[in-house]
Design a protein around this motif. Structure first.
Motif, mmCIF file in Angstrom:
data_model
loop_
_atom_site.group_PDB
_atom_site.id
_atom_site.type_symbol
_atom_site.label_atom_id
_atom_site.label_comp_id
_atom_site.label_asym_id
_atom_site.label_seq_id
_atom_site.Cartn_x
_atom_site.Cartn_y
_atom_site.Cartn_z
ATOM 1 N N GLU C 138 0.809 -1.232 0.000
ATOM 2 C CA GLU C 138 0.000 0.000 0.000
ATOM 3 C C GLU C 138 0.839 1.277 0.000
ATOM 4 O O GLU C 138 0.418 2.292 -0.552
ATOM 5 C CB GLU C 138 -0.940 -0.021 1.222
ATOM 6 C CG GLU C 138 -1.940 1.092 1.225
ATOM 7 C CD GLU C 138 -3.036 0.877 2.265
ATOM 8 O OE1 GLU C 138 -3.378 -0.283 2.565
ATOM 9 O OE2 GLU C 138 -3.562 1.889 2.762
ATOM 10 N N ILE C 139 2.003 1.250 0.613
ATOM 11 C CA ILE C 139 2.845 2.459 0.590
ATOM 12 C C ILE C 139 4.189 2.186 -0.092
ATOM 13 O O ILE C 139 5.181 2.875 0.139
ATOM 14 C CB ILE C 139 3.081 3.033 2.010
ATOM 15 C CG1 ILE C 139 3.736 1.990 2.934
ATOM 16 C CG2 ILE C 139 1.787 3.551 2.609
ATOM 17 C CD1 ILE C 139 4.361 2.605 4.183
ATOM 18 N N GLU C 143 10.849 2.812 3.960
ATOM 19 C CA GLU C 143 12.122 3.533 3.997
ATOM 20 C C GLU C 143 12.538 3.918 5.420
ATOM 21 O O GLU C 143 13.687 3.804 5.789
ATOM 22 C CB GLU C 143 12.017 4.794 3.134
ATOM 23 C CG GLU C 143 11.853 4.488 1.652
ATOM 24 C CD GLU C 143 11.446 5.689 0.834
ATOM 25 O OE1 GLU C 143 11.320 5.542 -0.398
ATOM 26 O OE2 GLU C 143 11.246 6.783 1.399
ATOM 27 N N MET C 144 11.578 4.424 6.173
ATOM 28 C CA MET C 144 11.903 4.868 7.523
ATOM 29 C C MET C 144 10.828 4.411 8.498
ATOM 30 O O MET C 144 9.654 4.385 8.166
ATOM 31 C CB MET C 144 11.981 6.396 7.571
ATOM 32 C CG MET C 144 12.986 6.987 6.600
ATOM 33 S SD MET C 144 13.154 8.787 6.838
ATOM 34 C CE MET C 144 14.147 8.795 8.316
ATOM 35 N N LEU C 241 7.345 5.240 6.847
ATOM 36 C CA LEU C 241 7.304 6.022 5.615
ATOM 37 C C LEU C 241 7.769 5.108 4.496
ATOM 38 O O LEU C 241 8.810 4.446 4.615
ATOM 39 C CB LEU C 241 8.245 7.229 5.719
ATOM 40 C CG LEU C 241 8.344 8.081 4.446
ATOM 41 C CD1 LEU C 241 7.035 8.809 4.182
ATOM 42 C CD2 LEU C 241 9.503 9.069 4.543
ATOM 43 N N SER C 243 7.801 4.522 -0.047
ATOM 44 C CA SER C 243 7.964 5.282 -1.283
ATOM 45 C C SER C 243 6.643 5.873 -1.775
ATOM 46 O O SER C 243 6.630 6.858 -2.499
ATOM 47 C CB SER C 243 8.569 4.390 -2.364
ATOM 48 O OG SER C 243 7.848 3.172 -2.467
ATOM 49 N N LYS C 244 5.527 5.280 -1.366
ATOM 50 C CA LYS C 244 4.224 5.758 -1.843
ATOM 51 C C LYS C 244 3.323 6.299 -0.745
ATOM 52 O O LYS C 244 2.130 6.516 -0.984
ATOM 53 C CB LYS C 244 3.501 4.634 -2.578
ATOM 54 C CG LYS C 244 4.207 4.201 -3.858
ATOM 55 C CD LYS C 244 3.451 3.084 -4.540
ATOM 56 C CE LYS C 244 4.201 2.587 -5.778
ATOM 57 N NZ LYS C 244 3.634 1.320 -6.286
ATOM 58 N N GLY C 245 3.858 6.470 0.449
ATOM 59 C CA GLY C 245 3.019 7.019 1.509
ATOM 60 C C GLY C 245 3.477 6.604 2.888
ATOM 61 O O GLY C 245 4.621 6.187 3.078
ATOM 62 N N MET C 246 2.581 6.726 3.828
ATOM 63 C CA MET C 246 2.910 6.433 5.221
ATOM 64 C C MET C 246 1.778 5.655 5.872
ATOM 65 O O MET C 246 0.607 5.918 5.624
ATOM 66 C CB MET C 246 3.096 7.750 5.983
ATOM 67 C CG MET C 246 3.249 7.572 7.492
ATOM 68 S SD MET C 246 3.664 9.119 8.360
ATOM 69 C CE MET C 246 2.208 10.120 7.989
ATOM 70 N N LEU C 247 2.144 4.709 6.718
ATOM 71 C CA LEU C 247 1.164 4.019 7.559
ATOM 72 C C LEU C 247 1.500 4.321 9.010
ATOM 73 O O LEU C 247 2.653 4.200 9.421
ATOM 74 C CB LEU C 247 1.205 2.509 7.306
ATOM 75 C CG LEU C 247 0.597 2.043 5.979
ATOM 76 C CD1 LEU C 247 0.992 0.598 5.677
ATOM 77 C CD2 LEU C 247 -0.936 2.161 6.029
#
Lengths: 328, 328, 328, 328
Positions: C138-139, C143-144, C241, C243-247
């Motif tokens: 989904e995201i 990355e972080m 975080l 590549s396509k968003g944050m959860l």
């Protein structure tokens, strides 16, 4: 040990059986259902026996009956329980006929049995916490109540046809919330509505969307808006405006995940329907019933509450049908 | 009337020009830019004239200069302003060289001119309110700070190449937030990072994702996490844990619309980037600068603050490059 | 029917006993505790018997042991279970000594028994849903990771003294979250911390506030901030975080009541502590363990996971004590 | 350059003067007010002159008049503007008399002048975004509208006495929201209300709390709940249920600070009152008016909208006073 018999092995019967099983000091002795297979399965799961109503009412060891069978059986079972001196926990409504519900209430009063009506919403953690804080004066005197009550989808039209109509079937819970939260009684009811989600509901003589306004003896105001369909799930909110502020009861969600993407920042939809949202409430109301039996204390949702909610449902139905304000 | 000259007619120069124009008691007299067309257009919009730097510094009527030109021009312009006894508002950073920034600070101190550095975040309504409540003791003594600072997307690699690196270019604001919020100074800095969004950034010798930890003299802890890319927009949050609670600064959104559908319950993404999010902050910092000039009071973000933030940026850069904890 | 013995009749032992009792197909046969009264009471409640460890390991009918006794007993019990071929569910940590934990892991591997470590957070509905959505892409690529983990208050100093230190006692859960969420391994750990809430903790040789940064093999970054005290309750959040968003995983609250008054608009504090917040997680991890035994499937949190989390805790402890970055 | 005259130098007049001043291509030429001092001060601030109504209507250079004077002056000024062929921006309501408002609308239609009524809420960023998304079909066909509209406190009773009553004075905005959002017209109105906050309001013949229900031609339902007093500030929310979901417009807050303490987790109260909440809306409506004049395009809130909202206010007043459902 309190021996209990359960009427109804359907969806709600299973909930009650499970909750009874978790109560210490209670034994589920009998399960009664016209559907023999369902009765057997549920009885087996909880170490109970399948029995007939006659058998249940003839067994002096049975102290209480839990009625989760279809609405048209409630009144007779309550009256038989009153006659046999057994305590009653009964799902709403008492009956679709206000007259008959009043007869049941009289029988209960006369027999001096405990009779609790399953207005489980009063036991919901959010609703109960709000009510407690309201009673503690956190927002001063309540003045206005706004109730939003929407189902994820309509039941089958076959059910709607025998449901007594949306006011008795669906809003009866909201009418009880109104009485409980404002701690006041209605003096007038105005109800209107439309069939907006499915023409088959209109054909069945019912509506799926309602707007109700109630004035109370103390001049307080309540508005209820209801729909049989909310695309985003079960919407169960209310808010009370008081002289010193407002208390709001929001929806519960399955998780606390937030997703932020290029499209939006989103959260979970509300818990899907009443079995999910009121899971804790169903457990807590049954614990309350059992505790009342064990201690001989009063129950919080009496058959009088059931009759009062039905009076409001009937007034709303009349208001809608006759396009007039109904005075109570 | 305070006559002001503006250096820089680009994106941020336009913001400052507009904010100056809204201040009573201020006249934007000159606009200076190597791009003559941009200078003319901006000057015309606000009734100012295009001028050279020499002309500006030679005009005794000019009381203040606002420096929004490229970073490599800041130090010289600050020094010339100090020499000419004119007040300065300068965008961050003072300079990419810490040495040179210190020289500027000395010149400012020697000339006793007002010199404000554009750490506009301190003027953001949410950040400023949080700081005020922290200072009022609402959460007791601050203990930990967590800063989340993410851009919606990276600037062109050509810009990154001359930016001084992510710590001086992007985190310098976060280092200032750290000093301002905790009201304390760093004793050690640990920084690490990666290039995760675009290999071209690594080729340019930089990174796009960082994790920084700072210990302070009082033993407080701060963590900063940064990315050049957040798919959901500009993410500018921080939270302070104190002995009696926590204060959080959340993102701002364009609207307060919530949409509930079969898919989810969603809200707006954060305001897109700094021009939107810090629109009010830019206006308020300029009003603060003008008020300081008019009343002869101190500015809140001094050139010393600019130097201190740069020290942290340099320490972080060293920590990252040399893979070691840097003591200050 | 799977016969199970429980070691430990304290707070967590009671939770596990209750959850075992709710599982069909499981019988709690023995309770073992040095506190005879506690063992008797818990055994009586669930129809089990009090027994000694020798008796448990000598009873061939016992298929599994659940270890909820004090940390210093874990390793020996795991080794004895391995020797006796019994499956193990053991609370974290495996042991305070990494060396000894590795010996246990070898014993488990050699004996080929199932050994699940109680990292219950992976079973929390919010955390599990986030992980599932992350795995579904989904995201994009993670990355972080930023983890906030704060207790409402510190345990007694007597406990802290034998706890192995905050990194092994408290952050071990966060280290497991890190490995699970990023699905990656650490290459370096930097940890720092302070004693800010109670000088007695410093006297006991420990700290109460930590800031940890981990770099992974894939260059991903994780930051963990922890405190033994949050005035507002148990704070258990993390965000990823990608590549396509944050959860983001947020805190759970007891109710969904909002109160708006002249003072503020307020909501509930988070659920008080781990017994409340992770009530469902404890139930779900035990159901998972029992299902794994019944079906012969693998468990999700293995003793290797326990060893890996301990490695991180030890690296963090070293980093803090020696003020250096620890490479793994 | 469009020359404009402003009637009214009070609270709302100052807002409009400031917004006019920010519009390029507009010159505020005259300010008219019975309070000479107020007129002088406002005129001086914006470089305008004080003038009489006669002078304004006799000045052929004046292209538009902005009417922010007291309600009893609106109708005459609109009619004079129509007679003089000047465009009009007029605050709500057109007049307290529906009859007279209709006469004004006829005059406007006959003179073919532009006449915009100040329903600024349609220009609020949140409300406008919601409406746009509704029109784009995001939640399918709208079915129900619930409007919550509460002031932080009641105006002086002297004002209430001449206000035309709560429905014309306060709910007129909500009636316009209803028409705009549902894009439909009322067929019946039911209104009830109480005096709950201050007996002096009842003595003045008015109420402070109302509950209104409107049915539309398409069978849609709207409920409006209103109070003159909300202890937590200006409460301006509405939500639309549609066949595919719900859109909610929430309150705006001064900041995005969250405070978590031992007492609760709290956020800001809503922006205090209309001058704060609708600051952007007032600016945007004036920009829209000026743009319409400059381009010769239609305005979004016409005098017909003003008449329609007044019709609903009158129907609601009748429904409340005569305790009956009013058909339209």
């Amino acid at each position: 040990m309190i021996d209990v018999a359960l009427f109804g092995a359907g969806r709600i019967g299973k909930i009650h059986a499970g909750n009874l099983a978790r109560q210490p000091g209670v034994a589920l002795k009998y399960v009664v259902d016209v559907n023999a297979a369902a009765a057997s399965e549920l009885a087996a799961k909880h170490g109970a026996k399948v029995a007939s109503a006659d058998h249940v009412f003839g067994d002096g060891a049975i102290k209480a009956v839990v009625i989760g069978s279809s609405t048209d059986t409630h009144a007779e079972l309550i009256q038989r329980a009153a006659g046999a001196g057994k305590a009653v926990f009964c799902e709403k409504p008492v009956d679709l006929s206000l007259e008959r519900a009043r007869v049941c209430a009289s029988a209960v009063a006369h027999a001096r049995i405990t009779c609790m009506i399953g207005f489980q919403r009063r036991f919901d953690p959010t609703f109960a916490a709000l009510k407690k804080r309201l009673d503690q004066g956190e927002i001063g005197e309540p003045e206005m109540l706004v109730v939003t009550s929407r189902d994820p989808g309509a039941p089958p039209v076959d059910y709607i046809r025998v449901s007594g109509g949306i006011f008795k079937d669906m809003l009866i819970h909201d009418f009880d919330i109104f009485r409980w939260i404002l701690d006041d009684e209605a003096v007038s009811v105005y109800a209107t509505g439309s069939c907006l989600t499915d023409p088959a509901i209109a054909k069945a003589g019912d509506i799926d969307s309602t707007a109700v306004t109630i004035r109370t003896k103390k001049g307080r105001l309540a508005q209820i808006n209801t729909s049989r369909r909310a695309a985003y799930g079960y919407d169960q909110r209310f808010e009370v405006l008081g002289s010193k502020g407002m208390l709001q009861a929001g929806n519960h969600t399955p998780t606390e995940v937030t997703a932020a993407t290029a499209a939006s920042v989103s959260r979970d939809k509300p818990e899907h329907f009443f079995l999910e949202r009121y899971r804790v409430a169903y457990a807590d109301e049954m614990a309350h019933f059992v505790e009342a039996l064990a201690k001989g204390t009063a129950v919080r949702t009496t058959i009088e509450d059931g009759v009062k909610a039905l009076e409001l449902a009937e007034a709303a139905t009349t208001s809608w049908r006759e396009k007039r304000i109904v005075e109570l």
